[in-house]
Design an enzyme around this catalytic site. Structure first.
Site, PDB file in Angstrom:
ATOM      1  N   GLN A  58      63.894  75.900  21.107  1.00  0.00           N
ATOM      2  CA  GLN A  58      64.611  76.823  20.238  1.00  0.00           C
ATOM      3  C   GLN A  58      65.061  76.139  18.954  1.00  0.00           C
ATOM      4  O   GLN A  58      64.894  76.660  17.857  1.00  0.00           O
ATOM      5  CB  GLN A  58      65.832  77.372  20.988  1.00  0.00           C
TER       6      GLN A  58
ATOM      7  N   HIS B 182      62.945  75.583  15.688  1.00  0.00           N
ATOM      8  CA  HIS B 182      62.645  76.702  14.796  1.00  0.00           C
ATOM      9  C   HIS B 182      63.253  76.541  13.412  1.00  0.00           C
ATOM     10  O   HIS B 182      62.652  76.908  12.411  1.00  0.00           O
ATOM     11  CB  HIS B 182      63.189  78.008  15.370  1.00  0.00           C
TER      12      HIS B 182
ATOM     13  N   GLU C 281      70.142  86.313  21.214  1.00  0.00           N
ATOM     14  CA  GLU C 281      68.812  86.862  20.970  1.00  0.00           C
ATOM     15  C   GLU C 281      67.948  86.654  22.227  1.00  0.00           C
ATOM     16  O   GLU C 281      67.362  87.573  22.755  1.00  0.00           O
ATOM     17  CB  GLU C 281      68.187  86.133  19.768  1.00  0.00           C
ATOM     18  N   HIS C 282      67.899  85.402  22.679  1.00  0.00           N
ATOM     19  CA  HIS C 282      67.191  85.081  23.923  1.00  0.00           C
ATOM     20  C   HIS C 282      68.200  84.599  24.951  1.00  0.00           C
ATOM     21  O   HIS C 282      69.044  83.763  24.629  1.00  0.00           O
ATOM     22  CB  HIS C 282      66.197  83.934  23.732  1.00  0.00           C
TER      23      HIS C 282
ATOM     24  N   ASP D 258      57.586  84.476  23.380  1.00  0.00           N
ATOM     25  CA  ASP D 258      57.310  84.325  21.946  1.00  0.00           C
ATOM     26  C   ASP D 258      55.862  84.666  21.634  1.00  0.00           C
ATOM     27  O   ASP D 258      55.552  85.183  20.561  1.00  0.00           O
ATOM     28  CB  ASP D 258      57.533  82.871  21.505  1.00  0.00           C
TER      29      ASP D 258
ATOM     30  N   HIS E   3      77.529 131.073   7.096  1.00  0.00           N
ATOM     31  CA  HIS E   3      77.044 130.650   8.420  1.00  0.00           C
ATOM     32  C   HIS E   3      77.318 131.764   9.446  1.00  0.00           C
ATOM     33  O   HIS E   3      76.453 132.138  10.228  1.00  0.00           O
ATOM     34  CB  HIS E   3      77.784 129.385   8.895  1.00  0.00           C
TER      35      HIS E   3
END
Ligand code: HSO
Ligand code: ZN
Length: 425
Positions: free
Chosen positions: A257, A260, A323-324, A357, A416
């Site tokens: 991770q 990245h 996120e993960h 991924d 209406h």
């Protein structure tokens, strides 16, 4: 990197971890606005100007040609092409199953027929990052759900290489999925082009895909002109590891991770102090050997190893909304039942994030920076709309008239009320 018992975290420490590297949009707003304005007013001319300025290349025609795609096939190892094909199959499989879950609706209440029909968004722009690295996997993850949803036109924009070409693997992935066109343009200018349209790039209805802070800020600004998926920030993982977890696996996933992005955030929560120590040592051993050591070291800034009982680890994970999320515990499914917020979850020791991924079939475009609290990752529904409908007859209109007329008059909207009243005369 903070290494501590969850219970003993100071308020500041906890906030630093939870807020991680939240984007500061304000600072770059004027720059982004200016580029967007230029693209809106000057079209391709602005795209050329900013591509020269930021990518350092002069591009005459942004649209990737058949010959360029042909060339790409000749320059890429066949193994990579085959891997793209196989990943494509799996991503299609999962997203088609998602699509099967989405159905039209037709019900009756008080004699009124009510329903909804599902329709695809027509024009999609997929932003595929370049710069630090090229991501053909992101081509698959953004275009396939749109294809499965039935979107009519799907365009890719991705920054050019230093030679002014499209990245070969990106072009091949786009070709394999079968998109409408690929454009060699990136950054804010690409978002502007997709949002407003230029002489060569069509205006789309939705822009999806990850990007750097400039791209993300641009997406935020053009929202309303077009739809967007969400604002994706630096990638992140939270790992819940109990005493049964393999420290080496945990350390490897931390590294996977962290590599990245220098702003990536990797959080390990563990039930065992001994594990925490072991994992920490393994992480530093691995960093020494790592190809992307510099990036990983920087990513330690927003990373942590935290110790608590399983309930505390779960509670922390829900607060962090990763996120993960990897769950490396004796009974991961039981933990999953208690998870309230996460982009995508990886259960057990043989389910590392990289599988998701690239190839298992789930999507890797996921909400970051706590946005998993209120958003799903990219999926077929991102590209679908639900149109509701109703049908009444005189009888059912009569039965509901009182409610409508009363509320309409209470709101001062006598027209209406009259639209109902006069039909029943
Ligand atoms: N982990 C990234 C996706 C990715 N990983 C692309 C490798 N290539 C965000 O989910
Ligand atoms: Zn990744």
């Amino acid at each position: 990197m903070i290494i501590k018992k969850i219970k003993e975290l100071t308020k500041e420490e906890e906030e630093k971890i939870i807020n991680r590297n939240k984007a500061n949009f304000e600072e770059i707003l004027p720059t982004v606005m200016e580029i967007l304005k230029d693209v809106k007013e000057k079209g391709d001319e602005a795209l050329k100007y900013y591509t020269k300025k930021f990518d350092g290349v002069e591009i005459e025609d942004f649209k990737v040609t058949e010959e360029e795609i042909e060339e790409a096939y000749n320059s890429v190892d066949y193994k990579i092409i085959e891997a793209i094909e196989k990943a494509k199959e799996n991503i299609y499989f999962f997203h088609k199953k998602q699509m099967e879950q989405i159905k039209d609706l037709n019900v009756k209440n008080n004699g009124i027929i009510l329903g909804q029909v599902v329709r695809a968004i027509e024009k999609v722009g997929c932003y595929v990052p370049g710069g630090r690295a090229f991501y053909p996997s992101t081509v698959l993850m953004t275009t396939i759900p749109a294809k499965v949803a039935g979107c009519r036109e799907i365009y890719i924009t991705s920054p050019p290489t230093k030679e002014g070409k499209g990245n070969p693997a990106t072009l091949i992935a786009g070709d394999i999925v079968g998109v409408s066109a690929i454009y060699k343009v990136g950054g804010v200018q690409a978002i502007g082009a997709l949002a407003y349209g230029t002489e060569t790039i069509p205006k789309v209805d939705i822009i999806v895909g990850p990007g750097n802070i400039y791209v993300t800020t641009a997406k935020k600004i053009v929202y309303g002109e077009v739809a967007i998926d969400f604002l994706a920030g630096p990638s992140e993982v939270l790992i819940i590891a109990d005493e049964t977890a393999d420290s080496e696996f945990v350390a490897l996933d931390f590294i996977a991770q962290a590599e990245h992005d220098p702003n990536a955030s990797c959080i390990i929560t563990t039930t065992s102090e001994k594990k925490a120590e072991e994992i920490k040592n393994k992480i530093f051993d691995e960093i020494e050997k790592a190809e992307r050591k510099e990036i990983i070291l920087k990513a330690l800034e927003y990373s942590a190893i935290l110790i608590g009982d399983l309930e505390e680890c779960i509670e922390f994970s829900n607060k962090y909304a990763p996120e993960h999320l990897e769950i490396l515990t004796k009974n991961p499914e039981e933990v999953l039942n208690k998870i309230k917020h996460a982009g995508s979850v990886f259960l057990g020791e043989y389910s590392p994030v990289p599988v998701g991924d690239y190839a298992s079939g789930t999507n890797h475009v996921l909400p970051t920076s706590q946005f998993a609290r209120m958003s799903s990752g990219l999926n077929v529904e991102t590209f679908l709309k639900k149109i509701t409908f109703q049908k009444l007859d005189k009888e059912s209109l009569k039965n509901i008239a009182d409610i409508v007329i009363t509320l309409a008059e209470a709101e001062g909207l006598f027209g209406h009320a009259e639209a109902v009243r006069r039909r029943l005369k």
